[in-house]
Design a protein around this motif. Structure first.
Motif, short mmCIF file in Angstrom:
data_model
loop_
_atom_site.label_atom_id
_atom_site.label_comp_id
_atom_site.label_asym_id
_atom_site.label_seq_id
_atom_site.Cartn_x
_atom_site.Cartn_y
_atom_site.Cartn_z
N MET A 30 0.83 -1.21 0.00
CA MET A 30 0.00 0.00 0.00
C MET A 30 0.86 1.26 0.00
N GLU A 31 2.06 1.14 0.53
CA GLU A 31 2.93 2.30 0.66
C GLU A 31 3.80 2.54 -0.56
N THR A 32 3.75 1.63 -1.51
CA THR A 32 4.62 1.75 -2.68
C THR A 32 3.82 1.84 -3.98
N ALA A 33 2.56 2.27 -3.88
CA ALA A 33 1.76 2.44 -5.09
C ALA A 33 2.36 3.53 -5.96
N PRO A 34 2.26 3.41 -7.29
CA PRO A 34 2.91 4.37 -8.18
C PRO A 34 2.31 5.76 -8.15
N GLU A 35 1.03 5.89 -7.76
CA GLU A 35 0.37 7.19 -7.73
C GLU A 35 -0.21 7.43 -6.34
N PRO A 36 -0.35 8.68 -5.95
CA PRO A 36 -0.98 8.99 -4.66
C PRO A 36 -2.40 8.42 -4.60
N LEU A 37 -2.74 7.76 -3.52
CA LEU A 37 -4.04 7.12 -3.39
C LEU A 37 -4.75 7.54 -2.11
N ASN A 38 -6.07 7.49 -2.18
CA ASN A 38 -6.93 7.55 -1.00
C ASN A 38 -6.81 8.85 -0.20
N ARG A 39 -6.73 9.95 -0.92
CA ARG A 39 -6.86 11.24 -0.27
C ARG A 39 -7.98 12.05 -0.90
#
Length: 218
Positions: A30-39
């Protein structure tokens, strides 16, 4: 760390526990996803929030104690103002003002939105600010014209991160409105059958019994 919920929730201590329990590798992804997520809220989150008639909100006091409070109203009383902001009208309750008091010293909140029938929940971290009644412009975006409850203030929350939770161990519960919606066709059919029975002539067996009684009468 592009997953904003994980960035807040997975502290060094939490990561150590995940490592010890064998779940760290899965959550590390979850911490290494290529794009910013879940904000930023998508249509899925916005629609889910708009359909809720209650949620739970946690705040923290200046002494470090967490406090969880239920907030309720008509479905849709929590407004999605934009992809990074939600808000709601704060109705008068028991007037303890624990959450409001906590927010004066720490603006961090954690929210749980629950859909019990479908065993779904949305967790959200945010920073809240209180809207006074004098701020009519901001409050007008949160008011509900047809809900008869006294508004004491508005609360607007800037989303810092969110995450969907698994359905495990969520007990299915239904509101009275849910039950009425499901049973309405059955109630209508029962009423229809009762009306038909009330309008029918006496049955043949009843007629035979009546005739026999007349024959046996001296």
């Amino acid at each position: 760390m592009p997953h904003h919920f994980a960035k807040i929730a997975f502290t060094p201590t939490v990561k150590k526990v995940q490592e010890a329990q064998g779940s760290r590798s899965a959550y590390a992804r979850m911490e290494t996803a290529p794009e910013p997520l879940n904000r930023q809220l998508t249509e899925a989150e916005a629609g889910f929030i708009a359909a809720r008639d209650s949620f739970y909100m946690a705040t923290v006091s200046e002494t470090g104690w967490p406090y969880i409070q239920h907030r309720g109203g008509p479905a849709g009383f929590v407004r999605v103002l934009d992809e990074g902001t939600i808000g709601f009208a704060d109705f008068r309750g028991n007037r303890q003002y624990v959450s409001v008091g906590n927010l004066t010293t720490d603006d961090r909140v954690s929210l749980f939105f629950m859909d019990y029938p479908n065993k779904t929940r949305l967790k959200l971290f945010g920073r809240a600010r209180i809207i006074d009644l004098e701020d009519r412009t901001a409050l007008s975006r949160l008011e509900i014209s047809d809900y008869r409850a006294r508004i004491e203030r508005g609360i607007i929350i800037r989303v810092e991160g969110f995450d969907w939770n698994c359905p495990q161990h969520i007990t299915e519960r239904y509101t009275l409105a849910d039950v009425n919606a499901v049973t309405a066709p059955l109630a209508a059919r029962i009423a229809e059958l009762e009306a038909e029975l009330a309008g029918r002539p006496a049955s043949r067996s009843s007629a035979k019994t009546s005739d026999q009684s007349k024959k046996n009468t001296p």
